[in-house]
Scaffold this active site. Structure first.
Site, PDB file in Angstrom:
ATOM      1  N   LYS A 222      29.850  10.051  20.490  1.00 39.18           N
ATOM      2  CA  LYS A 222      28.685  10.065  20.228  1.00 39.18           C
ATOM      3  C   LYS A 222      27.514  10.077  21.448  1.00 39.18           C
ATOM      4  O   LYS A 222      27.107  11.201  21.716  1.00 39.18           O
ATOM      5  CB  LYS A 222      28.003   8.999  19.303  1.00 39.18           C
ATOM      6  CG  LYS A 222      28.469   8.948  17.785  1.00 39.18           C
ATOM      7  CD  LYS A 222      27.814   8.088  16.842  1.00 39.18           C
ATOM      8  CE  LYS A 222      27.898   6.568  17.445  1.00 39.18           C
ATOM      9  NZ  LYS A 222      29.356   6.270  17.337  1.00 39.18           N
ATOM     10  N   ALA A 224      28.841  10.564  24.464  1.00 37.52           N
ATOM     11  CA  ALA A 224      29.269  11.781  25.308  1.00 37.52           C
ATOM     12  C   ALA A 224      28.537  13.143  24.926  1.00 37.52           C
ATOM     13  O   ALA A 224      27.952  13.733  25.701  1.00 37.52           O
ATOM     14  CB  ALA A 224      30.766  11.817  25.351  1.00 37.52           C
ATOM     15  N   GLU A 246      23.055   0.889  24.064  1.00 41.26           N
ATOM     16  CA  GLU A 246      24.136   0.471  24.067  1.00 41.26           C
ATOM     17  C   GLU A 246      24.883   0.210  25.490  1.00 41.26           C
ATOM     18  O   GLU A 246      25.503  -0.594  25.814  1.00 41.26           O
ATOM     19  CB  GLU A 246      25.019   1.525  23.271  1.00 41.26           C
ATOM     20  CG  GLU A 246      26.683   1.028  23.145  1.00 41.26           C
ATOM     21  CD  GLU A 246      27.389   2.117  22.471  1.00 41.26           C
ATOM     22  OE1 GLU A 246      28.459   1.428  21.698  1.00 41.26           O
ATOM     23  OE2 GLU A 246      26.969   3.134  22.343  1.00 41.26           O
ATOM     24  N   ARG A 255      28.856   8.363  33.927  1.00 39.88           N
ATOM     25  CA  ARG A 255      29.588   9.536  33.175  1.00 39.88           C
ATOM     26  C   ARG A 255      28.965  10.842  33.282  1.00 39.88           C
ATOM     27  O   ARG A 255      29.805  11.892  33.593  1.00 39.88           O
ATOM     28  CB  ARG A 255      29.320   9.530  31.440  1.00 39.88           C
ATOM     29  CG  ARG A 255      29.888   8.161  30.932  1.00 39.88           C
ATOM     30  CD  ARG A 255      29.785   8.125  29.561  1.00 39.88           C
ATOM     31  NE  ARG A 255      30.806   7.112  28.859  1.00 39.88           N
ATOM     32  CZ  ARG A 255      31.025   7.044  27.654  1.00 39.88           C
ATOM     33  NH1 ARG A 255      30.690   8.350  27.038  1.00 39.88           N
ATOM     34  NH2 ARG A 255      31.845   6.193  27.268  1.00 39.88           N
ATOM     35  N   ARG A 387      25.633   4.758   7.795  1.00 37.00           N
ATOM     36  CA  ARG A 387      25.404   3.494   7.465  1.00 37.00           C
ATOM     37  C   ARG A 387      24.070   2.950   7.307  1.00 37.00           C
ATOM     38  O   ARG A 387      23.208   3.111   8.001  1.00 37.00           O
ATOM     39  CB  ARG A 387      26.174   2.940   8.741  1.00 37.00           C
ATOM     40  CG  ARG A 387      26.462   1.312   8.776  1.00 37.00           C
ATOM     41  CD  ARG A 387      27.081   0.876   9.946  1.00 37.00           C
ATOM     42  NE  ARG A 387      27.194  -0.458   9.949  1.00 37.00           N
ATOM     43  CZ  ARG A 387      27.919  -1.254  10.996  1.00 37.00           C
ATOM     44  NH1 ARG A 387      28.214  -0.407  12.182  1.00 37.00           N
ATOM     45  NH2 ARG A 387      28.011  -2.489  11.142  1.00 37.00           N
ATOM     46  N   LYS A 433      23.780  18.982   7.305  1.00 36.71           N
ATOM     47  CA  LYS A 433      22.463  19.166   6.705  1.00 36.71           C
ATOM     48  C   LYS A 433      21.885  19.895   7.731  1.00 36.71           C
ATOM     49  O   LYS A 433      21.494  19.482   9.022  1.00 36.71           O
ATOM     50  CB  LYS A 433      21.455  17.931   6.455  1.00 36.71           C
ATOM     51  CG  LYS A 433      20.423  18.041   5.809  1.00 36.71           C
ATOM     52  CD  LYS A 433      19.509  16.815   5.473  1.00 36.71           C
ATOM     53  CE  LYS A 433      18.000  17.133   5.081  1.00 36.71           C
ATOM     54  NZ  LYS A 433      17.305  15.728   4.788  1.00 36.71           N
TER      55      LYS A 433
END
Length: 468
Positions: A222, A224, A246, A255, A387, A433
């Site tokens: 996610k 990345a 995070e 990164r 979730r 969606k």
């Protein structure tokens, strides 16, 4: 001779002993509404009963509003009878005096706006007093509280542009259509470029006011993919604000450096960089530094704080797209003991959508998927896997799931577009969606560390032995 030290001081003002009020305006508004109740719907769009500091005046306005909701006939007699029924304790003489304060209701809207201004000033005074008390007694959390309160006061002010005639909306809609047509004819992306041609073809690029939910299980990539979207937008000139709950800023920057330089992620992590690698990293640093990307890695930040910072950056021309990584790490506490986790997450999701509309910029919100995905034989993510809250699906304009079949042991992927393909180094974006377009699957290639992502048609990417 002693050196005089510079001391920062703040202007100290005397406490406000008398709050801003205007009994004359209160009586003028009520008197005008009694004489000409046809203005009541317009006045109610400007003020509420809280604008009336006099408790009796507030009660009278509430009675008038209730009668307006019932479409009851309003005059001095019917208002008096209703006040008696509700036990408001308003005397006949006082209602009669109100009608004598004005000759007609011609200026009632102007009076209502002025009364609203008085209320705003009064609320600001009360806010200042409470802020001073909170800061002195318990400074923890006072900044978030102050931001939320001042935002609530600001959003309660009357905006003349809130209500627009259909003719103006239609003209603006056609103007935007013309802009999209010009972009399409020139080969440019209509919205904010995503960096993936197939994704641009399905979505038209990210649009202002959209909430894009990017979801997946842990280690699916996610963050990345988020960084790839952010870099593509920034490279097109769109300023991007990334709120990373995070990963710290230096890890995000690492990164991006690895992805842009093709330096081994494993070598970067342990510091095993040769002269050629350093040259590539310096070149990449120079290129990335020119991108309008702004990072905030504060842990446990709230949507209220994010909204405040985004509005400030937007006024400075530094916020054209917002990325939040990720929803479940946001501070969603409300102080309400009866509130559930699902309700708190739903409120944060709703706040992200409102932010997108308010600043007219796309907001990409990362979210976790539940473990139900891994319990099924078919690991394809579903909307029901989002979730902790079904509200996420409702608020989102676009929901995209990140899937890497190789992570579940699949050797090949069956596709309608490319036939049977190898799963090695291939990721899938399931567009589950899309409020303004089609759904489907977007395939992309990536290296082992997920620091490099390309369109599937572009070709293979370089690989590194160890994940970053």
């Amino acid at each position: 001779m002693k050196r005089r030290e510079s001391i920062t001081t703040y202007n100290r003002v005397a406490p406000v002993e008398e709050l801003p009020e205007s009994p004359e305006l209160e009586r003028a508004v009520l008197g005008a509404l009694i004489l000409e109740p046809a203005y009541l719907p317009d006045v109610r769009a400007i003020v509420e009963s809280s604008a009336f500091l006099d408790a009796n005046n507030g009660k009278i306005f509430d009675v008038l509003a209730a009668m307006d909701d019932e479409q009851a006939k309003i005059d001095l007699y019917t208002l008096l009878q209703r006040c008696k029924q509700t036990g408001a304790g308003i005397e006949t003489a006082y209602l009669a005096q109100l009608t004598q304060c004005v000759g007609s209701g011609v200026n009632v809207l102007d009076h209502a706006r002025r009364l609203k201004d008085v209320e705003i000033r009064r609320r600001l005074c009360l806010f200042g007093q409470e802020l001073s008390a909170r800061a002195a007694a318990d400074p923890d959390g006072v900044l978030d509280w102050a931001t939320e309160e001042i935002t609530a006061i600001a959003s309660d002010t009357v905006r003349a542009g809130d209500i627009m005639p259909l003719s103006d909306v239609l003209r603006a809609t056609l103007d935007r259509l013309e802009q999209r047509q010009k972009a399409r004819l020139s080969g440019a992306c209509v919205g904010v470029p995503t960096g993936l041609q197939r994704l641009d073809a399905i979505t038209g690029g990210w649009r202002g006011g959209q909430l894009i939910v990017l979801a997946g299980r842990p280690a699916m990539g996610k963050s990345a993919v988020m960084l790839y979207f952010a870099r593509a937008a920034a490279a097109s000139g769109v300023p991007v604000c990334i709120f990373s709950l995070e990963m710290p800023n230096d890890q995000l920057a690492g990164r991006m450096l690895v992805g842009g330089s093709d330096v081994s992620a494993g070598a970067f992590r342990v510091g095993n960089i040769d002269a050629d690698g350093w040259y590539k990293l310096e070149q990449t640093r120079s290129a990335l530094s020119a991108l309008p990307v702004y990072l905030n890695d504060r842990a446990g930040i709230s949507m209220t704080t994010i909204r405040s910072q985004c509005r400030t950056l937007q006024r400075r021309g530094r916020c054209g797209m917002v990325v939040i990584d990720y929803l479940q790490l946001l501070d969603t506490s409300t102080g309400n003991r009866t509130s559930t986790r699902e309700r708190e997450v739903a409120e944060a999701s709703r706040a992200a959508k409102l932010l997108a509309k308010e600043i007219d910029a796309p907001v990409i919100l990362l979210s976790q998927l539940s473990r139900k995905v891994e319990e099924r034989a078919d690991k394809t993510p579903l909307l029901s896997d989002l979730r902790e809250s079904g509200a996420i699906e409702q608020d989102a304009d676009i929901v995209a799931f990140i899937d890497r079949p190789a992570m579940y042991g699949a050797q090949t992927i069956e596709t309608s577009r490319y036939g049977t393909i190898s799963s090695e180094g291939v990721g899938v974006l399931h567009i589950a969606k899309n409020r303004e377009g089609a759904t489907g699957r977007i395939y992309f290639r990536h290296n082992d560390s997920l620091t490099q992502i390309t369109d599937y048609e572009t070709g293979t990417t370089s690989t590194s032995e160890n994940p970053f």
